[in-house]
Enzyme design. Structure first.
Site, PDB file in Angstrom:
ATOM      1  N   ASP A  20       0.846  -1.215   0.000  1.00 63.77           N
ATOM      2  CA  ASP A  20       0.000   0.000   0.000  1.00 63.77           C
ATOM      3  C   ASP A  20       0.872   1.252   0.000  1.00 63.77           C
ATOM      4  OD1 ASP A  20       0.700  -0.507   2.708  1.00 63.77           O
ATOM      5  OD2 ASP A  20      -1.250   0.114   3.508  1.00 63.77           O
ATOM      6  N   LEU A 115      -5.653  -7.481  12.424  1.00 60.67           N
ATOM      7  CA  LEU A 115      -6.952  -7.377  11.737  1.00 60.67           C
ATOM      8  C   LEU A 115      -7.444  -5.931  11.751  1.00 60.67           C
ATOM      9  CD1 LEU A 115      -8.647 -10.570  13.256  1.00 60.67           C
ATOM     10  CD2 LEU A 115      -7.545 -10.357  11.028  1.00 60.67           C
ATOM     11  N   GLU A 150      -3.344   8.021  12.545  1.00 56.30           N
ATOM     12  CA  GLU A 150      -2.361   6.965  12.907  1.00 56.30           C
ATOM     13  C   GLU A 150      -0.936   7.464  12.685  1.00 56.30           C
ATOM     14  OE1 GLU A 150      -2.082   3.303  13.389  1.00 56.30           O
ATOM     15  OE2 GLU A 150      -4.081   3.338  14.224  1.00 56.30           O
ATOM     16  N   ASP A 162      -5.846  -0.430   5.540  1.00 53.78           N
ATOM     17  CA  ASP A 162      -6.815  -0.778   6.580  1.00 53.78           C
ATOM     18  C   ASP A 162      -8.024   0.161   6.532  1.00 53.78           C
ATOM     19  OD1 ASP A 162      -4.645  -2.347   7.168  1.00 53.78           O
ATOM     20  OD2 ASP A 162      -4.069  -1.266   8.965  1.00 53.78           O
TER      21      ASP A 162
HETATM   22  C1  GLA Z   1      -0.427  -2.890   8.364  1.00 44.43           C
HETATM   23  C2  GLA Z   1      -0.569  -1.440   7.903  1.00 44.43           C
HETATM   24  C3  GLA Z   1      -1.075  -1.374   6.460  1.00 44.43           C
HETATM   25  C4  GLA Z   1      -0.233  -2.257   5.532  1.00 44.43           C
HETATM   26  C5  GLA Z   1      -0.073  -3.657   6.132  1.00 44.43           C
HETATM   27  C6  GLA Z   1       0.881  -4.496   5.325  1.00 44.43           C
HETATM   28  O1  GLA Z   1      -1.684  -3.504   8.452  1.00 44.43           O
HETATM   29  O2  GLA Z   1      -1.479  -0.762   8.740  1.00 44.43           O
HETATM   30  O3  GLA Z   1      -1.076  -0.044   6.021  1.00 44.43           O
HETATM   31  O4  GLA Z   1       0.993  -1.662   5.241  1.00 44.43           O
HETATM   32  O5  GLA Z   1       0.411  -3.597   7.469  1.00 44.43           O
HETATM   33  O6  GLA Z   1       0.334  -4.757   4.080  1.00 44.43           O
END
Ligand code: GLA
Length: 386
Positions: A20, A115, A150, A162
């Site tokens: 991402d 999650l 965040e 997320d």
């Molecule tokens: C965490 C981060 C996301 C992403 C994942 C790995 O969940 O919050 O932004 O980078 O790790 O794909």
């Protein structure tokens, strides 16, 4: 309106891990584990929160939230820091809330399991504020505010996977999202599939705590930044552009195009490229109805996360290995930031069997000294009022 109740889900990322923040693609989904967040207007000029998991917060006056001194909130010390971070980003956008509030959170979404419980809380809370105070923020704007909260106030350099998935997820569909355009489309989930999650109970955190030990996620972001600099200086390319240039039309990859002499950065580049290619291949297989081929890519994804991206740990390697070998399992890998957290298992509904997987996990727990928990999952709608 005096009160409101929001259901804010967690998410699984099916494929497209750690890409991402290089702005390529993922296929993800909101899930039927969630935070229910009730917001009630009250008299006064403070907010108080109650969580069924963490208990009662003190009364927090708005003047202490909006004061310049605030600094970075240590989320490990203050679980309610996630809520405060939303007020802080809103303020930067010229929005202040000064009506008294009581907030209650009831959750069946495990925290620290990869999650996205924190993104679910932040986005759900913001969604509630938007409705209750008619802030007129668009859905996309809310995902961006929650991510910024965040990044800036919880000290976590996460991407937008997320927040985006929790906002736009849709029941019975997978979300194919493009991080550059911040657009998505839905892919219908073929009927006969069942998802499971193993929460390893090995806590992962992607935030850097002040004075805390070096955090693997933060380190990966630093390496990504170095790689970005290198490609910009040598080739005048963004990381996404370089990655896309290395993917052939049949989704094979050709890494010879760029001279990346640092072996660690080369490994990271290989993960970015192969994982991005796998997402595109996954979508193509799924759209042709090749379910087994599509989900088999999860095994490859895990190998890449473990070997090239080095975000797995021995316990997770072992659980993934064991479950991947079961004939009922058509795809399996660790999901989320890594270094612990959760494992996704996919099986056809006709052969997948909760009790069987659970007793298998029990045995692993006792031989490995773990207390991992198995959940059976369904895809769900993104954040909404209930
Ligand atoms: C965490 C981060 C996301 C992403 C994942 C790995 O969940 O919050 O932004 O980078 O790790 O794909």
């Amino acid at each position: 309106m005096e009160s409101i109740c929001v259901r804010s889900p967690g998410r699984i990322n099916v494929i497209g891990e750690h890409v991402d923040y290089i702005e390529t693609f993922s296929v993800a989904s909101a899930i039927d584990l969630y935070n229910d967040i009730i917001l009630i207007k009250t008299a006064g000029d403070s907010i108080s929160l109650y969580s069924d998991r963490f208990g009662l917060s003190p009364d927090i006056p708005y003047r202490s939230i909006y004061s310049k001194k605030g600094g970075i909130i240590d989320f490990q010390k203050f679980w309610y820091g996630y809520f405060i971070s939303i007020f802080k980003v809103l303020k930067e956008d010229g929005i202040t809330i000064d009506c008294g509030l009581e907030v209650k959170i009831v959750s069946n979404l495990p925290d620290g399991a990869g999650l996205s419980s924190s993104a679910s809380i932040e986005l759900g809370f913001l969604y509630g504020l938007n409705e209750l105070f008619n802030l007129k923020l668009s859905d996309l704007k809310m995902t961006q505010i929650a991510k910024l909260a965040e990044n800036k106030y919880m000290n976590s350099p996460c991407g937008i996977l997320d927040q985006y998935t929790i906002m736009f997820g849709r029941k019975n569909s997978l979300l194919f999202l493009d991080y550059q355009s911040l657009r998505h489309r839905y892919i219908k989930i073929p009927g006969d599939l069942q998802f499971y999650i193993i929460d390893s109970k090995i806590k992962h955190s992607i935030a850097q705590t002040p004075g805390g030990k070096e955090n693997g996620y933060v380190k990966r972001i630093e390496q990504k930044n170095r790689l970005e600099q290198l490609l910009k200086q040598r080739y005048k390319l963004t990381l996404r552009a370089a990655v896309m240039n290395c993917i052939n039309s049949d989704f094979t990859i050709d890494l010879q195009k760029y001279d990346i002499d640092d072996p660690t950065l080369m490994k990271r580049f290989r993960h970015f490229t192969s994982e991005t290619a796998r997402v595109l291949m996954f979508v193509s297989y799924l759209e042709q109805g090749d379910i087994n081929e599509a989900f088999a890519l999860l095994f490859e994804s895990f190998k890449s996360l473990s070997v090239d991206y080095e975000v797995s740990i021995p316990e997770i390697d072992k659980i993934v290995d064991k479950f991947s070998a079961l004939p009922q399992v058509i795809g399996c890998r660790m999901i989320g930031g890594g270094f612990g957290g959760s494992i996704l298992i996919v099986s056809p509904a006709s052969t997948g069997d909760f009790d069987l997987f659970n007793s298998y996990l029990d045995k692993l727990n006792s031989t490995m000294g773990l207390s991992a928990i198995l959940y059976s999952l369904k895809t769900a709608d993104g954040v909404h009022l209930i």
